[in-house]
Design an enzyme around this catalytic site. Sequence first.
Site, mmCIF file in Angstrom:
data_model
loop_
_atom_site.group_PDB
_atom_site.id
_atom_site.type_symbol
_atom_site.label_atom_id
_atom_site.label_comp_id
_atom_site.label_asym_id
_atom_site.label_seq_id
_atom_site.Cartn_x
_atom_site.Cartn_y
_atom_site.Cartn_z
ATOM 1 N N HIS A 163 21.982 -26.563 91.407
ATOM 2 C CA HIS A 163 22.910 -27.697 91.363
ATOM 3 C C HIS A 163 22.707 -28.629 92.563
ATOM 4 O O HIS A 163 21.629 -28.709 93.104
ATOM 5 C CB HIS A 163 24.349 -27.196 91.248
ATOM 6 C CG HIS A 163 24.510 -26.194 90.142
ATOM 7 N ND1 HIS A 163 24.553 -26.550 88.809
ATOM 8 C CD2 HIS A 163 24.579 -24.823 90.169
ATOM 9 C CE1 HIS A 163 24.661 -25.466 88.058
ATOM 10 N NE2 HIS A 163 24.671 -24.402 88.852
ATOM 11 N N GLU A 177 29.920 -24.056 93.865
ATOM 12 C CA GLU A 177 28.663 -23.306 93.781
ATOM 13 C C GLU A 177 27.548 -23.968 94.577
ATOM 14 O O GLU A 177 26.774 -23.300 95.273
ATOM 15 C CB GLU A 177 28.244 -23.160 92.320
ATOM 16 C CG GLU A 177 26.958 -22.368 92.128
ATOM 17 C CD GLU A 177 26.550 -22.261 90.669
ATOM 18 O OE1 GLU A 177 25.525 -21.596 90.403
ATOM 19 O OE2 GLU A 177 27.237 -22.851 89.800
ATOM 20 N N HIS A 231 22.095 -18.782 92.319
ATOM 21 C CA HIS A 231 23.300 -19.310 91.670
ATOM 22 C C HIS A 231 24.504 -18.401 91.909
ATOM 23 O O HIS A 231 24.367 -17.244 92.322
ATOM 24 C CB HIS A 231 23.073 -19.448 90.160
ATOM 25 C CG HIS A 231 22.128 -20.536 89.791
ATOM 26 N ND1 HIS A 231 22.542 -21.770 89.337
ATOM 27 C CD2 HIS A 231 20.768 -20.588 89.827
ATOM 28 C CE1 HIS A 231 21.480 -22.527 89.101
ATOM 29 N NE2 HIS A 231 20.397 -21.835 89.387
ATOM 30 N N GLU A 293 22.416 -14.543 89.784
ATOM 31 C CA GLU A 293 23.824 -14.947 89.670
ATOM 32 C C GLU A 293 24.637 -13.992 90.537
ATOM 33 O O GLU A 293 24.849 -12.836 90.194
ATOM 34 C CB GLU A 293 24.289 -14.872 88.217
ATOM 35 C CG GLU A 293 23.628 -15.889 87.293
ATOM 36 C CD GLU A 293 24.265 -17.281 87.402
ATOM 37 O OE1 GLU A 293 25.098 -17.481 88.304
ATOM 38 O OE2 GLU A 293 23.914 -18.150 86.573
#
Length: 387
Positions: A163, A177, A231, A293
């Site tokens: 991101h 995040e 992430h 993640e």
Amino acid sequence: MQQAFIDKIVPAAEKVMHKYRILASLTIAQAILESSWGKSELAVKAYNLFGIKGKGPAGSYEVQSKEFRNGTAVNEVSSFRKYNNWDECLEDRSVFLLKERYKKVIGEMDYKKACLEIWKAGYATDPKYPEKLINIIEQFNLNKFDLEKKEEQMIKIFIDPGHGGKDPGAAANGLMEKELVLMISKHMKTLLNEYEGVQIRLSREDDRFIELADRARMANEWGANYYCSVHINAGGGDGFETYISQNASTQSVKNQNVIHAEILNAIGGTDRGKKRANYVVITASKMPAILTENLFIDHPDSAKKLKDPEFLKKVAHGHVNGLVQIFDLKRKESGNVNKDQTVSNWAKEAQQWVIKQGISDGARPKDQVTREELWTMLWRAAGNPKV
């Protein structure tokens, strides 16, 4: 015999090159010239390959040497440094060259200029010294060992903080995040910089938006050996999981097994498994790739952990520990770092406990502990009490 001498010197010369930025070709050529291919009295009796005078780790050794005074060669008896082995000699010679007068030698990538500068700085009195070194380098093609060539063989790890910019990623509990993964990725870069033979590049080092395909393209054009996309999860679950592409290579599978285990070992919690998906960054990249993640930003307990800077460092350590295993990375030497970082059998259970309790990250088990580090560990063990 000459090739055998070169082969014996090369590993230490390359190590010196990466550690001190002194061309391997210069180191090897000097060793050849100064020690007569390791056969000189000084090389045989004192392990001194470079004719450095003074007192060494094993004392000193007196021998007659040829010096040039006002352009005339004269024989003089001098005391030279004595060593316990050749590796010790190469290390000492490199430290010797860190003196101010040799500053133009350090980092010089042109072997001809390096040969000239080391002579101009006063290393040798022979007016033909640079010419002799250059002839040796060219005759035996020693510049093939130099850093410019070796960089192509260095491990390149591309870290992709997910991101960024207009895309915040998941957001909950006062967290975003894009900010968390950037902190983790920067910690990873710092940790990896402690190892030899590795280059690290981040897709972004600030808050900016980059298209997914462009992230993979950056890694491909750089020629990365591994792609790691970092992430934080969301969606009501809890725990940790990793992804590789549906058509992942055998190597990607092996790498996922290692990194997944190391991150889980570092941060604990629920293991949601090793999974597959066709996310753009791990399918468009041409090298083995993984997407991690690291907990759920919208889970209250996970959010509490993610707000702790020390926990983010644990996440980074987990990633790096996996990468170290995959590529067999060796830690750079420093005065207070122990080369052997293998955890003793009797300490393994204690190591796991301090990691889970948040007292220590479990890294560098053989290193010395400063008082500051000891205070911090005791403070954490007591539950971070208010002062």
